[in-house]
Design a protein around this motif. Structure first.
Motif, PDB file in Angstrom:
ATOM      1  N   GLY A  49      -2.533   0.164   2.482  1.00 44.26           N
ATOM      2  CA  GLY A  49      -1.650  -0.381   1.726  1.00 44.26           C
ATOM      3  C   GLY A  49      -1.617  -1.529   0.710  1.00 44.26           C
ATOM      4  N   PHE A  50      -2.462  -2.493   1.126  1.00 39.26           N
ATOM      5  CA  PHE A  50      -2.996  -3.586   0.358  1.00 39.26           C
ATOM      6  C   PHE A  50      -3.774  -3.123  -0.866  1.00 39.26           C
ATOM      7  N   LEU A  51      -4.448  -2.071  -0.795  1.00 39.90           N
ATOM      8  CA  LEU A  51      -5.325  -1.584  -1.971  1.00 39.90           C
ATOM      9  C   LEU A  51      -4.482  -0.668  -2.715  1.00 39.90           C
ATOM     10  N   GLN A  52      -3.273   0.106  -2.339  1.00 40.13           N
ATOM     11  CA  GLN A  52      -2.491   0.628  -3.053  1.00 40.13           C
ATOM     12  C   GLN A  52      -1.609  -0.222  -4.022  1.00 40.13           C
ATOM     13  N   MET A  53      -1.209  -1.312  -3.531  1.00 39.74           N
ATOM     14  CA  MET A  53      -0.381  -2.525  -4.007  1.00 39.74           C
ATOM     15  C   MET A  53      -1.361  -3.147  -5.365  1.00 39.74           C
TER      16      MET A  53
END
Length: 458
Positions: free
Chosen positions: A13-17
């Protein structure tokens, strides 16, 4: 130019953000969930900036920094952590990180940090380029836009470990560019090991490249380090790589993938840190199609392709190169008198098509330096083949083909040759007919057919 940013974090999720934030800010972004995968990619593909989380399963951020240093991979690293402290930040800096940012952070914070890193990366590159220009200006002589692009590409990729494939005709200076890349890189203090792949006997190739242990074969009286290991910490230059037999191509591919070599007769592999630059005068695309060169090895070598144009396509380089070779020959041969190239000789040098490229030009200039008695390089001290070749080349250059019609283009060629023969014989038609391998009567007919003015007419 978009900067390439690699982001490593174990939270999808952090990577996508971050992918969204950085892409909107104009960065070319790649995301990965493990440091091991990141190292594998960085070995093959250059990235300008790397954002790496400190706490990850498997190899953590500190281990990633240590491996970057060990493998001599050049990239600007910014570490991230939600569990950080001042001590952690200091330790990361000691391991080679450029900056440290605490999670969670706002989009503006990470963009500001990246902009600072971008400025630092730009300064580092400019310093490398300035250093390279000052150290290599005596080796690289050019004026053409085509060669400027070659040099710019070489400087752009010099600081990365990525493999390079240099293509070009024989004598264009492929090894000169390879040495320039090496001297412009952080590996400049390491060895530069050139290998002519076409010159090593097929039966010795594996032993020469990978080395052997004592007793591996009949003449192996001791353990020998291979050429790849000899380039440890530096650059291995594989000249004429297209001549490698398929059997060795498989082993070379394995080395490029794993970064390990195993001596002939040994049971264990050794990790090596070597950058590979390959060169060839062959058409490797065609060799791949014909099954003479492995497609997977081709793509592994051609991560960054550099094509050096032949000298005939960059004639504006000829005067600068000729003057450079003149000075070098004067110094090397111990000539004390002043040497210079007169305008008529320079015209011939400029008009010639140079099938042997820069190497042929160097040989011609050295020969002229030895033959001149006055120090002046005149047409008379240039090889006859050069004078004739320049004359024929200038004739060919003036022809503008009329489509693909053989009839129309034959007329163009005949008119050009007749004109050239008349100029050479100062209008003597009998001698001109002999040069053209025509009867006198046939020449008169063609002069009338093509509308040549009869000088004997009032």
């Amino acid at each position: 130019m978009k900067l390439r940013v690699l982001v490593i974090d174990d939270e999808p999720g952090f990577l996508q953000m971050l992918q969204v934030i950085l892409s909107q800010a104009g960065y070319y972004t790649t995301t990965l969930t493990s440091a091991e995968d990141a190292l594998s990619i960085l070995e093959r593909t250059p990235y300008d900036i790397c954002l790496c989380d400190l706490k990850m399963p498997g190899m953590d951020g500190m281990g990633f920094l240590r491996e970057l240093k060990k493998r001599n991979i050049q990239t600007t690293v910014i570490v991230m952590s939600a569990y950080g402290s001042t001590d952690t930040a200091i330790e990361a800096m000691k391991q080679g990180a450029y900056d440290y940012i605490s999670k969670p952070f706002k989009p503006d914070e990470i963009i500001l940090t990246l902009r600072k890193a971008e400025e630092r990366e730009q300064l580092r590159r400019e310093n490398l380029e300035l250093k390279a220009r000052s150290e290599q200006q005596s080796q690289l002589v050019y004026r053409s836009e085509a060669m400027k692009k070659v040099v710019q590409t070489a400087l752009r990729i010099a600081s990365y470990k990525t493999t390079v494939l240099i293509t070009g005709e024989s004598g264009t200076g492929k090894e000169v560019i390879a040495r320039f890349i090496h001297q412009s890189s952080p590996r400049q203090n390491g060895p530069f090991v050139p290998v002519n792949c076409a010159a090593i006997p097929a039966g010795l190739l594996e032993s020469e490249f990978f080395g052997h242990v004592k007793g591996a074969f009949t003449d192996a009286h001791g353990t020998k380090k291979g050429l790849i290991e000899s380039a440890q910490g530096g650059t291995l230059f594989l000249d004429e790589v297209g001549d490698l037999p398929v059997s060795l191509q498989v082993k070379l591919l394995r080395f490029l993938q794993d970064g390990e070599v195993r001596k002939v007769g040994d049971t264990r592999s050794v990790k090596v840190d070597v950058r590979v630059i390959a060169a060839t005068g062959k058409d490797l695309d065609e060799a791949v199609r014909n099954g003479q060169f492995r497609e997977d090895l081709y793509y592994r070598l051609a991560v960054v392709p550099i094509k050096i144009p032949p000298l005939r396509e960059r004639q504006e380089d000829v005067p600068a190169l000729a003057d450079y070779f003149l000075k070098r020959a004067k110094e090397r041969l111990g000539i004390t008198q002043r040497l210079w190239i007169n305008p008529d000789a320079m015209k011939i040098l400029m008009a010639y098509h140079w099938p042997g490229n820069v190497r042929e030009l160097e040989n011609v200039i050295e020969r002229a330096c030895v033959l001149t008695e006055t120090g002046e390089i005149t047409p008379g001290v240039l090889p006859e083949t050069l004078r004739d070749g320049a004359s024929n080349q200038s004739l060919g250059d003036k022809l503008i083909l009329r489509g693909l019609s053989i009839k129309q283009n034959r007329e163009l060629m005949e008119k050009a040759l007749i004109k050239k023969a008349l100029e050479t014989t100062q209008g003597n038609r009998t001698r001109a007919a002999r040069l053209l391998d025509l009867s006198h009567r046939a020449l008169l007919y063609k002069l009338k057919e093509y509308g040549f003015k009869d000088e004997s007419e009032p």
